[in-house]
Write a protein that holds these residues in place. Structure first.
Motif, PDB file in Angstrom:
ATOM      1  N   VAL A   1       1.083  -1.102   0.031  1.00 44.26           N
ATOM      2  CA  VAL A   1       0.062  -0.073  -0.028  1.00 44.26           C
ATOM      3  C   VAL A   1       0.659   1.342   0.319  1.00 44.26           C
ATOM      4  CG1 VAL A   1      -2.265   1.303   1.653  1.00 44.26           C
ATOM      5  CG2 VAL A   1      -1.935  -1.095   1.260  1.00 44.26           C
ATOM      6  N   GLU A   2       0.384   2.364  -1.049  1.00 49.89           N
ATOM      7  CA  GLU A   2       1.412   3.441  -1.113  1.00 49.89           C
ATOM      8  C   GLU A   2       0.196   4.495  -0.167  1.00 49.89           C
ATOM      9  OE1 GLU A   2       2.088   7.029  -4.104  1.00 49.89           O
ATOM     10  OE2 GLU A   2       0.257   5.847  -4.654  1.00 49.89           O
ATOM     11  N   HIS A   3       1.363   5.283   0.426  1.00 48.24           N
ATOM     12  CA  HIS A   3       0.935   6.006   1.581  1.00 48.24           C
ATOM     13  C   HIS A   3       1.184   7.227   0.960  1.00 48.24           C
ATOM     14  CE1 HIS A   3      -0.420   3.278   5.099  1.00 48.24           C
ATOM     15  NE2 HIS A   3       1.117   2.333   4.308  1.00 48.24           N
ATOM     16  N   VAL A   4       0.432   8.258   1.645  1.00 52.46           N
ATOM     17  CA  VAL A   4      -0.377   9.554   1.008  1.00 52.46           C
ATOM     18  C   VAL A   4      -0.027  10.619   1.936  1.00 52.46           C
ATOM     19  CG1 VAL A   4      -0.093  11.411  -0.999  1.00 52.46           C
ATOM     20  CG2 VAL A   4       0.783   9.373  -1.654  1.00 52.46           C
ATOM     21  N   PHE A   5      -0.063  11.973   2.083  1.00 51.58           N
ATOM     22  CA  PHE A   5      -0.825  12.952   2.626  1.00 51.58           C
ATOM     23  C   PHE A   5      -0.665  14.078   2.003  1.00 51.58           C
ATOM     24  CE2 PHE A   5       1.281  11.781   7.400  1.00 51.58           C
ATOM     25  CZ  PHE A   5      -0.069  11.013   6.823  1.00 51.58           C
ATOM     26  N   TYR A   6      -1.966  14.298   1.656  1.00 46.85           N
ATOM     27  CA  TYR A   6      -2.079  15.858   1.427  1.00 46.85           C
ATOM     28  C   TYR A   6      -3.004  17.003   1.869  1.00 46.85           C
ATOM     29  CZ  TYR A   6      -3.041  13.319  -3.313  1.00 46.85           C
ATOM     30  OH  TYR A   6      -2.468  12.889  -4.563  1.00 46.85           O
ATOM     31  N   PRO A   7      -1.765  18.100   2.425  1.00 44.37           N
ATOM     32  CA  PRO A   7      -1.981  19.376   3.503  1.00 44.37           C
ATOM     33  C   PRO A   7      -2.798  19.947   2.420  1.00 44.37           C
ATOM     34  CG  PRO A   7       0.112  18.622   3.235  1.00 44.37           C
ATOM     35  CD  PRO A   7      -0.487  18.498   1.781  1.00 44.37           C
ATOM     36  N   VAL A   8      -3.819  20.242   3.172  1.00 46.97           N
ATOM     37  CA  VAL A   8      -5.433  21.447   2.593  1.00 46.97           C
ATOM     38  C   VAL A   8      -5.782  21.728   3.316  1.00 46.97           C
ATOM     39  CG1 VAL A   8      -6.660  19.767   2.374  1.00 46.97           C
ATOM     40  CG2 VAL A   8      -6.742  21.202   0.997  1.00 46.97           C
ATOM     41  N   SER A   9      -6.629  23.040   3.981  1.00 46.00           N
ATOM     42  CA  SER A   9      -7.341  23.657   4.734  1.00 46.00           C
ATOM     43  C   SER A   9      -8.674  23.326   4.431  1.00 46.00           C
ATOM     44  CB  SER A   9      -7.630  25.212   4.561  1.00 46.00           C
ATOM     45  OG  SER A   9      -6.390  25.779   4.436  1.00 46.00           O
ATOM     46  N   GLN A  10      -9.063  22.854   5.951  1.00 47.98           N
ATOM     47  CA  GLN A  10     -10.651  21.990   6.074  1.00 47.98           C
ATOM     48  C   GLN A  10     -11.471  22.131   5.085  1.00 47.98           C
ATOM     49  OE1 GLN A  10     -11.402  19.595   8.485  1.00 47.98           O
ATOM     50  NE2 GLN A  10     -13.056  19.169   7.960  1.00 47.98           N
ATOM     51  N   HIS A  11     -11.685  23.956   4.659  1.00 45.96           N
ATOM     52  CA  HIS A  11     -13.056  23.919   3.414  1.00 45.96           C
ATOM     53  C   HIS A  11     -12.648  23.473   2.450  1.00 45.96           C
ATOM     54  CE1 HIS A  11     -10.206  27.402   3.199  1.00 45.96           C
ATOM     55  NE2 HIS A  11     -10.521  28.308   2.502  1.00 45.96           N
ATOM     56  N   LEU A  12     -11.408  23.262   1.972  1.00 37.78           N
ATOM     57  CA  LEU A  12     -11.305  22.791   0.628  1.00 37.78           C
ATOM     58  C   LEU A  12     -11.127  21.373   0.509  1.00 37.78           C
ATOM     59  CD1 LEU A  12      -8.093  25.011  -0.121  1.00 37.78           C
ATOM     60  CD2 LEU A  12     -10.861  25.702  -0.793  1.00 37.78           C
ATOM     61  N   LYS A  13     -11.184  20.526   1.315  1.00 40.05           N
ATOM     62  CA  LYS A  13     -10.830  19.119   1.152  1.00 40.05           C
ATOM     63  C   LYS A  13     -12.006  18.650   0.080  1.00 40.05           C
ATOM     64  CE  LYS A  13      -9.782  17.560   5.452  1.00 40.05           C
ATOM     65  NZ  LYS A  13      -9.998  17.185   7.062  1.00 40.05           N
ATOM     66  N   ASN A  14     -13.027  19.202   0.467  1.00 38.40           N
ATOM     67  CA  ASN A  14     -13.721  18.821  -0.820  1.00 38.40           C
ATOM     68  C   ASN A  14     -14.122  18.814  -2.578  1.00 38.40           C
ATOM     69  OD1 ASN A  14     -15.664  17.181   0.788  1.00 38.40           O
ATOM     70  ND2 ASN A  14     -17.107  18.998   0.710  1.00 38.40           N
ATOM     71  N   ASN A  15     -13.141  20.152  -2.794  1.00 36.95           N
ATOM     72  CA  ASN A  15     -12.285  20.611  -3.987  1.00 36.95           C
ATOM     73  C   ASN A  15     -11.213  19.756  -4.598  1.00 36.95           C
ATOM     74  OD1 ASN A  15     -14.542  22.391  -3.819  1.00 36.95           O
ATOM     75  ND2 ASN A  15     -13.524  24.192  -3.311  1.00 36.95           N
ATOM     76  N   LEU A  16     -10.490  19.394  -3.515  1.00 36.61           N
ATOM     77  CA  LEU A  16      -9.345  18.736  -3.165  1.00 36.61           C
ATOM     78  C   LEU A  16      -9.644  16.983  -4.168  1.00 36.61           C
ATOM     79  CD1 LEU A  16      -6.006  18.529  -3.755  1.00 36.61           C
ATOM     80  CD2 LEU A  16      -6.407  17.838  -1.244  1.00 36.61           C
ATOM     81  N   LEU A  17     -10.547  16.790  -3.090  1.00 39.14           N
ATOM     82  CA  LEU A  17     -10.856  15.908  -3.501  1.00 39.14           C
ATOM     83  C   LEU A  17     -10.825  15.245  -5.417  1.00 39.14           C
ATOM     84  CD1 LEU A  17     -11.939  12.522  -2.608  1.00 39.14           C
ATOM     85  CD2 LEU A  17     -13.247  13.815  -2.135  1.00 39.14           C
ATOM     86  N   PHE A  18     -12.410  16.289  -5.218  1.00 38.81           N
ATOM     87  CA  PHE A  18     -12.970  16.419  -6.672  1.00 38.81           C
ATOM     88  C   PHE A  18     -11.038  16.489  -7.776  1.00 38.81           C
ATOM     89  CE2 PHE A  18     -16.671  19.301  -5.001  1.00 38.81           C
ATOM     90  CZ  PHE A  18     -17.104  17.539  -5.091  1.00 38.81           C
ATOM     91  N   LYS A  19     -10.544  17.002  -7.770  1.00 42.50           N
ATOM     92  CA  LYS A  19      -9.473  17.109  -8.332  1.00 42.50           C
ATOM     93  C   LYS A  19      -8.286  16.325  -7.932  1.00 42.50           C
ATOM     94  CE  LYS A  19      -7.295  20.408 -10.543  1.00 42.50           C
ATOM     95  NZ  LYS A  19      -8.121  21.102 -11.991  1.00 42.50           N
ATOM     96  N   VAL A  20      -8.319  15.818  -6.879  1.00 44.27           N
ATOM     97  CA  VAL A  20      -7.485  14.140  -7.433  1.00 44.27           C
ATOM     98  C   VAL A  20      -8.045  13.024  -8.159  1.00 44.27           C
ATOM     99  CG1 VAL A  20      -6.823  12.226  -5.436  1.00 44.27           C
ATOM    100  CG2 VAL A  20      -6.229  14.574  -5.149  1.00 44.27           C
ATOM    101  N   LEU A  21      -9.831  13.010  -7.968  1.00 42.16           N
ATOM    102  CA  LEU A  21     -10.374  11.516  -8.729  1.00 42.16           C
ATOM    103  C   LEU A  21      -9.714  12.068 -10.374  1.00 42.16           C
ATOM    104  CD1 LEU A  21     -13.246  11.526  -6.351  1.00 42.16           C
ATOM    105  CD2 LEU A  21     -11.396   9.982  -6.400  1.00 42.16           C
ATOM    106  N   GLU A  22     -10.047  13.492 -10.903  1.00 45.58           N
ATOM    107  CA  GLU A  22      -9.667  13.422 -12.144  1.00 45.58           C
ATOM    108  C   GLU A  22      -8.219  13.013 -12.206  1.00 45.58           C
ATOM    109  OE1 GLU A  22     -10.542  17.707 -12.585  1.00 45.58           O
ATOM    110  OE2 GLU A  22     -12.421  17.633 -11.998  1.00 45.58           O
ATOM    111  N   GLN A  23      -7.337  12.848 -11.499  1.00 48.77           N
ATOM    112  CA  GLN A  23      -6.309  12.637 -12.308  1.00 48.77           C
ATOM    113  C   GLN A  23      -5.878  11.448 -10.952  1.00 48.77           C
ATOM    114  OE1 GLN A  23      -3.560  15.257 -10.611  1.00 48.77           O
ATOM    115  NE2 GLN A  23      -4.602  18.037 -11.044  1.00 48.77           N
ATOM    116  N   THR A  24      -6.313  10.136 -11.481  1.00 46.81           N
ATOM    117  CA  THR A  24      -6.535   9.464  -9.817  1.00 46.81           C
ATOM    118  C   THR A  24      -6.632   8.363 -11.120  1.00 46.81           C
ATOM    119  OG1 THR A  24      -6.184  10.042  -8.405  1.00 46.81           O
ATOM    120  CG2 THR A  24      -6.238   7.754  -8.493  1.00 46.81           C
ATOM    121  N   ASP A  25      -6.165   7.499 -12.046  1.00 50.96           N
ATOM    122  CA  ASP A  25      -6.768   5.516 -11.931  1.00 50.96           C
ATOM    123  C   ASP A  25      -6.790   4.753 -11.004  1.00 50.96           C
ATOM    124  OD1 ASP A  25      -7.837   3.496 -14.080  1.00 50.96           O
ATOM    125  OD2 ASP A  25      -5.758   3.423 -14.891  1.00 50.96           O
TER     126      ASP A  25
END
Length: 493
Positions: A216-240
């Motif tokens: 299993v690969e482990h990764v931390f994504y530092p982000v502000s609390q109010h931007l978590k959903n927007n970051l998730l949308f972006k990560v899903l666009e770039q993840t296979d």
């Protein structure tokens, strides 16, 4: 090493081969011999380690050795915290015991009770959630007086969900002489206390499950609390990904996030406690067969999710402990497959990040996206708390400059105001008449005793209040009153 070393009945071996089991897992290797001996067992293992078969296989072997009928009465009781986990254990019993003729029944809430009651009466194994089982026991439709084996699976989660009082009530109805098996992913003090009370000289079986799978690969994504959903949308666009599991802290957030993902074109569903059993089953089946690619769930609802297709686990909210983190990501990277665990972290998660890195055994990568705006302000801040108490002394005005009470002039302004009318000429509010609405007395003020007695003075008895006391005392003696009683209009003429 194979399952032949345990000398299982050929019918049980047929069920093992039908399920595709080839070699026992570490928890199975350690637990099966102890259960076959009839000892109480304390097992520490996480989801995905094969612990269900670790107690199901030896339990069925003992049922066959004792020549118990596989179709009732109830000989084995398995308690589980969630409906999904109870259904999963029930299905494992049915698959492994299909050749042995051992029947199992699942008992949980959210669906009709009558089919479960009928199935329980024809089964030797009951897999139940404590709430529904206790309800049926109180109705007298399920009896557990023949149970000789009790299994508490995911005991730590059952205690977290507040099932301990129900568990104690259920155990009070079981025979005193029985075999007890307790399995838990963690070992808090409450679990130790419970184990000390119900287990007799138990064999402790523990596998090294504190370290996540190396695949299993482990990764931390530092982000502000109010931007978590927007970051998730972006990560899903770039993840296979094949199947992706997202963890949130609250069921409200899980539901809303799944709907937002679906609105963006993702095949997303959610799993939380307020769903009916049919809704939960549709979501689980769709996630297992690939109809849904993304599942958003809470920790409690995710117990029982068993899907080999999960390639990514996203911790939108970091778990409270490193053990819970390991438990979450244990759903990916199974059977030697590769997997990824993404955790969205804030400045408040520094302590948990260090604990997770300690559990993993190395420093975890901190990853950022180049095309994401991390400085975007929060356009929907949380509403400020109402009230707030008094202002600091430095912010309060001096006493002479403070605003007077609403609708009332300062005292010095009232004293020098010639426009104010005398008290008797002021206009009263509401229905009061001028002068306060009171009629002039026209004589000396009445005493308090006279004001209490509304009768004319000619009809009052002398002696003031004392006379009234004597008159009331005479009434208490039972003497007939001198006052003539008027006939009732309902009395007979």
């Amino acid at each position: 090493m194979s399952f032949k070393q345990f000398s299982f009945d050929r019918r049980i071996m047929a069920g093992i081969h039908a399920c595709g089991y080839e070699t026992p897992t570490p928890i199975q290797t350690k637990a099966i011999p102890e259960v076959l001996k009839g000892r109480d067992v304390m097992g520490l293992a996480q989801t995905g380690t094969g612990k269900t078969a670790a107690f199901a296989l030896p339990i069925m072997q003992r049922l066959l050795e004792k020549k118990f009928s596989g179709q009732g009465p109830i000989r084995v009781l398995v308690l589980a915290p969630t409906r999904e986990l109870a259904l999963q254990i029930h299905e494992n019993f049915m698959e492994l015991g299909v050749e042995a003729g051992i029947r199992s029944a699942a008992v949980f809430g959210g669906v009709g009770a009558m089919p479960q009651i009928q199935a329980a009466r024809r089964s030797s194994v009951i897999v139940a959630c404590p709430g529904r089982l206790l309800d049926l026991m109180n109705q007298g439709v399920i009896k557990l007086d023949k149970v000789d084996t009790l299994v508490l699976d995911e005991a730590d989660r059952m205690l977290d969900m507040g099932f301990l009082p129900d568990i104690r009530k259920i155990m009070s109805k079981l025979p005193q002489r029985r075999q007890n098996l307790l399995f838990s992913a963690t070992m808090p003090d409450d679990i130790r206390d419970l184990a000390d009370k119900i287990l007799y000289r138990p064999a402790t079986v523990q596998v090294a499950n504190t370290a996540p799978a190396k695949t299993v690969e482990h990764v931390f994504y530092p982000v502000s609390q109010h931007l978590k959903n927007n970051l998730l949308f972006k990560v899903l666009e770039q993840t296979d990904y094949d199947s992706l599991l997202v963890f949130t802290r609250t069921k409200h957030k899980a539901k809303n996030l799944a709907r937002r993902l679906a609105a963006r074109g993702h095949k997303a569903t959610f799993l939380q406690g307020n769903m009916s059993q049919n809704q939960r089953q549709r979501a689980l089946d769709g996630f297992r067969d690939g109809s849904f690619k993304v599942m958003v769930a809470t920790d409690i609802a995710a117990r029982g999710i068993d899907c080999d297709r999960i390639t990514h686990v996203v911790n939108l909210d970091v778990p409270d402990t490193a053990e819970t983190y390991t438990h979450r990501i244990g759903r990916t990277g199974r059977a030697g497959r590769s997997g990824s665990a993404f955790s969205f972290v804030t400045r408040d998660d520094l302590r948990l990040m260090r604990e997770i890195e300690k559990a993993v055994g190395y420093s975890i990568e901190h990853r950022t996206l180049e095309d994401f705006d991390y400085d975007k302000p929060n356009t929907h801040p949380a509403p400020a708390k109402r009230g707030g108490g008094r202002k600091p002394a430095a912010d309060r005005k001096p006493a002479g400059e403070r605003r007077p009470g609403r609708g009332r002039k300062p005292a010095e302004a009232r004293d020098g105001d010639e426009s104010r009318k005398p008290a008797g000429e002021r206009k009263s509010g509401g229905r009061r008449k001028p002068g306060g609405g009171r009629k002039p007395s026209g004589g000396p003020a009445k005493s308090s005793d006279e004001r209490r007695d509304s009768r004319p003075s000619s009809k009052r008895k002398s002696g003031g209040p004392k006379g009234n006391q004597e008159d009331s005392a005479k009434r208490k003696t039972g003497r007939p009153s001198r006052r003539k009683r008027r006939p009732s209009r309902f009395s007979k003429v």
